[in-house]
Design a protein around this motif. Sequence first.
Motif, PDB file in Angstrom:
ATOM      1  N   LYS A   1       0.835  -1.195   0.000  1.00  0.00           N
ATOM      2  CA  LYS A   1       0.000   0.000   0.000  1.00  0.00           C
ATOM      3  C   LYS A   1       0.871   1.247   0.000  1.00  0.00           C
ATOM      4  N   ASN A   2       0.452   2.239  -0.789  1.00  0.00           N
ATOM      5  CA  ASN A   2       1.166   3.522  -0.906  1.00  0.00           C
ATOM      6  C   ASN A   2       2.596   3.345  -1.390  1.00  0.00           C
ATOM      7  N   ASP A   3       2.808   2.362  -2.277  1.00  0.00           N
ATOM      8  CA  ASP A   3       4.145   2.074  -2.795  1.00  0.00           C
ATOM      9  C   ASP A   3       4.014   1.584  -4.236  1.00  0.00           C
TER      10      ASP A   3
ATOM     11  N   ASN B   1       2.175   3.990 -10.497  1.00  0.00           N
ATOM     12  CA  ASN B   1       2.110   4.913  -9.366  1.00  0.00           C
ATOM     13  C   ASN B   1       1.847   4.113  -8.094  1.00  0.00           C
ATOM     14  N   ALA B   2       1.980   4.772  -6.956  1.00  0.00           N
ATOM     15  CA  ALA B   2       1.758   4.090  -5.683  1.00  0.00           C
ATOM     16  C   ALA B   2       0.338   3.534  -5.612  1.00  0.00           C
ATOM     17  N   ILE B   3       0.227   2.296  -5.108  1.00  0.00           N
ATOM     18  CA  ILE B   3      -1.072   1.639  -5.032  1.00  0.00           C
ATOM     19  C   ILE B   3      -1.838   2.164  -3.822  1.00  0.00           C
ATOM     20  N   LYS B   4      -3.057   2.617  -4.081  1.00  0.00           N
ATOM     21  CA  LYS B   4      -3.942   3.084  -3.013  1.00  0.00           C
ATOM     22  C   LYS B   4      -4.824   1.949  -2.496  1.00  0.00           C
ATOM     23  N   SER B   5      -5.346   1.131  -3.426  1.00  0.00           N
ATOM     24  CA  SER B   5      -6.240   0.041  -3.044  1.00  0.00           C
ATOM     25  C   SER B   5      -6.131  -1.068  -4.076  1.00  0.00           C
ATOM     26  N   MET B   6      -6.361  -2.304  -3.613  1.00  0.00           N
ATOM     27  CA  MET B   6      -6.343  -3.447  -4.523  1.00  0.00           C
ATOM     28  C   MET B   6      -7.415  -4.428  -4.073  1.00  0.00           C
ATOM     29  N   ARG B   7      -8.234  -4.909  -5.016  1.00  0.00           N
ATOM     30  CA  ARG B   7      -9.355  -5.785  -4.695  1.00  0.00           C
ATOM     31  C   ARG B   7      -9.486  -6.866  -5.757  1.00  0.00           C
ATOM     32  N   ILE B   8     -10.048  -8.023  -5.368  1.00  0.00           N
ATOM     33  CA  ILE B   8     -10.315  -9.113  -6.307  1.00  0.00           C
ATOM     34  C   ILE B   8     -11.817  -9.347  -6.398  1.00  0.00           C
ATOM     35  N   PHE B   9     -12.325  -9.424  -7.612  1.00  0.00           N
ATOM     36  CA  PHE B   9     -13.724  -9.755  -7.880  1.00  0.00           C
ATOM     37  C   PHE B   9     -13.744 -10.856  -8.928  1.00  0.00           C
ATOM     38  N   GLY B  10     -14.105 -12.060  -8.479  1.00  0.00           N
ATOM     39  CA  GLY B  10     -14.026 -13.207  -9.376  1.00  0.00           C
ATOM     40  C   GLY B  10     -12.584 -13.481  -9.724  1.00  0.00           C
TER      41      GLY B  10
ATOM     42  N   LEU C   1      -8.557  -8.708 -10.919  1.00  0.00           N
ATOM     43  CA  LEU C   1      -7.887  -7.910  -9.900  1.00  0.00           C
ATOM     44  C   LEU C   1      -8.035  -6.444 -10.285  1.00  0.00           C
ATOM     45  N   LEU C   2      -8.632  -5.646  -9.380  1.00  0.00           N
ATOM     46  CA  LEU C   2      -8.739  -4.208  -9.591  1.00  0.00           C
ATOM     47  C   LEU C   2      -7.662  -3.504  -8.779  1.00  0.00           C
ATOM     48  N   VAL C   3      -7.063  -2.499  -9.361  1.00  0.00           N
ATOM     49  CA  VAL C   3      -6.013  -1.763  -8.664  1.00  0.00           C
ATOM     50  C   VAL C   3      -6.244  -0.268  -8.866  1.00  0.00           C
ATOM     51  N   LEU C   4      -6.183   0.468  -7.765  1.00  0.00           N
ATOM     52  CA  LEU C   4      -6.273   1.921  -7.798  1.00  0.00           C
ATOM     53  C   LEU C   4      -4.883   2.476  -7.535  1.00  0.00           C
ATOM     54  N   GLU C   5      -4.367   3.243  -8.501  1.00  0.00           N
ATOM     55  CA  GLU C   5      -3.026   3.798  -8.389  1.00  0.00           C
ATOM     56  C   GLU C   5      -3.084   5.317  -8.291  1.00  0.00           C
ATOM     57  N   GLY C   6      -2.336   5.844  -7.322  1.00  0.00           N
ATOM     58  CA  GLY C   6      -2.137   7.279  -7.217  1.00  0.00           C
ATOM     59  C   GLY C   6      -3.390   8.113  -7.066  1.00  0.00           C
ATOM     60  N   ASN C   7      -4.492   7.522  -6.609  1.00  0.00           N
ATOM     61  CA  ASN C   7      -5.771   8.238  -6.475  1.00  0.00           C
ATOM     62  C   ASN C   7      -6.275   8.789  -7.805  1.00  0.00           C
ATOM     63  N   THR C   8      -5.749   8.238  -8.918  1.00  0.00           N
ATOM     64  CA  THR C   8      -6.115   8.810 -10.215  1.00  0.00           C
ATOM     65  C   THR C   8      -6.564   7.794 -11.256  1.00  0.00           C
ATOM     66  N   SER C   9      -6.216   6.517 -11.114  1.00  0.00           N
ATOM     67  CA  SER C   9      -6.561   5.557 -12.175  1.00  0.00           C
ATOM     68  C   SER C   9      -6.954   4.213 -11.592  1.00  0.00           C
TER      69      SER C   9
END
Length: 646
Positions: free
Chosen positions: A391-393, A415-424, A427-435
């Motif tokens: 997280k944040n890296d 960019n630094a990872i803000k959040s990461m989740r798995i659905f089925g 894998l969803l990844v949120l980077e830098g609060n922007t993507s």
Amino acid sequence: MKHTSILSAVCALFTGFAAYPQSHISKQPHQKPVSAVIATAGNDFFSAGNDGFLIKWTDDGLGEHYQISDLGISMIACSPNGKELAVYETDGGTINRVSVWNWSNLTRKYALRFENPLTSLAYSEKGSYLMAGTASMTGLLFLNASNGRVVNKLKENTGVISLAATSATEKSAVMYAQNGSLVYYNLQTGRHEHKFDTTASLRQPVLFHNNLMLAGINGSTLYVIQATSGIPAAKIAVKNAVIVSAKADADLYYLNYDGRNYALTKIPVQQGGAVLQPVVIRTFSLLSKRQNITSAVKAGNRILMGTEDGALYALDIPDEGMESTASVTLLTDTMYDRILDVERFGEDFYFLTASMLFKSSYTDGNVEKITDNHGHTNIIPYGDKIIFWSKNDKKPVQEYSVSDGTITPLFTPDNAIKSMRIFGSTLLVLEGNTSVSSISLEESAGKSSGRKKKLLYTGSGLEDMVLYNDTELYVSKSAATRPESALIHINTQTQETVPVQFSGAVAFSLTYDTTHDSSNIYGIAVTSNANGTGASGSTMLFAFNPETKFTYHLLQINEEDSNAFITMSYPNLYTNLGKTQIRSYDTYTRKNFIYKRSAALPLKAVRSGNQLVVLNRDGSISWYNSSNAAVAADWYFTNQQQWTEF
């Protein structure tokens, strides 16, 4: 005189079991810099840290640890009776809070929010008032120490005050203002009687020598000032100095650091206020050159010191004529390793430390190492694999196979990872609060060079996301960014983006159950106060129905809690809304169940069967039977890679 910087006591709108707080006893240091050290009766003293912990250190060398806040603590003051502590908590920005604690039962009497940062905090001589200096024209506020209500003791604004003290009768007070004024007030009339100009912008201001002398530091100069006239009596060149004198001291003591060693120096003051030349009475060094003293105080014949890395030291003051060079005593001992993350893996619990991933359970407490950890901070289970991420890296994300021990690169974030989740299998990844991007975890996606990321949405102020029914992406964000809603819907096939009608300044911590209850998305929303009074807004646990587009408010507190989380184990939602305890909300019966807290604040909750494990902010874990409010056990992971139980 109006006091617009004060808000009424912070309170939660929850009903449920009363809390029975418990502390943790050990020699463990703070996890962040020590911000304050204050002495009490006998050899006891308190330390406070940027980790939100208060620790009472007793004559047996042990510390009673209790985390009062998820914010850093900047200042503490102890009531004259020694039973209560006033604490200034702040995020360094918009949150400025004073809380008053009864240490004998570890309960908070009240908490107050301030619009402006605090510049000083002290009790009056008898303990009738709590004096809070604010960075505003109003300046110092007198609060009734028993309930926190503002008492109009002054009929004029003081400006920014960094030191305040009353007489023994509490009928008068002396204050040092940052503009260089030394002012004496009559607290019976509310007016000032004497005002002297002196050196401005003094840091670490202290009164000593029966309140007849004032000392402080400006730049690289330590000033000793006659408090009855404001006239400087001495100017001493210093370097990285920390004033340690207590108000009862006749002489001034301070620590000076030359880059290699510390020197404890005394400035003798004679009767009548004559100041003699500084005398170095002891030189010493700390165990590590990387440590710096961040707070210190003189307590009787010893100096108590807190450092940048959270350790605490004591230095005995020698008798006259004794050897001046000596070592200090380290009071703390790093006994425990931190659990960074915990997840359910099948019927087991997997725990991550800085060095390894291991499996353990409450029933036997055995530690079974799974694999080494190569610098990651978080894990996600997926099938028979564990995904390592940070997280944040921007550290590369890896997939570890528990069955064959192989490590496969997944991707390297841009960019630094803000959040990461798995659905089925996505894998969803949120980077830098922007993507927000997706990565397929199907075996056919390939292993040799990592899997391909697909960009799903870009914006600003993004907080979290869920993938609903494969093609429907919901992203939570700040409502201050476009589109102006805290929740938006994106069709991943057509890329159509639609803001959801949603009340709240920001939403985060989204979740939903994919196997039992897929009708609602759950999350946390914060509504900020916008009237300029310093009020704290509110935080709510909500349910959003994607079919009806209707939002339900399930739980709410009258305080902004931007670090709240939700995890789901059907039919229960587990949340730390309110910061201090884990709460279980049954989405079927709509009943709210509150678990009793441990010494540290909760950070995460994971359930398997009737076992609930809570990861705490100090890296310990607490075990619960999911139907019982009491803590079954608190476990700390030792440096020998074994559990110890409290």
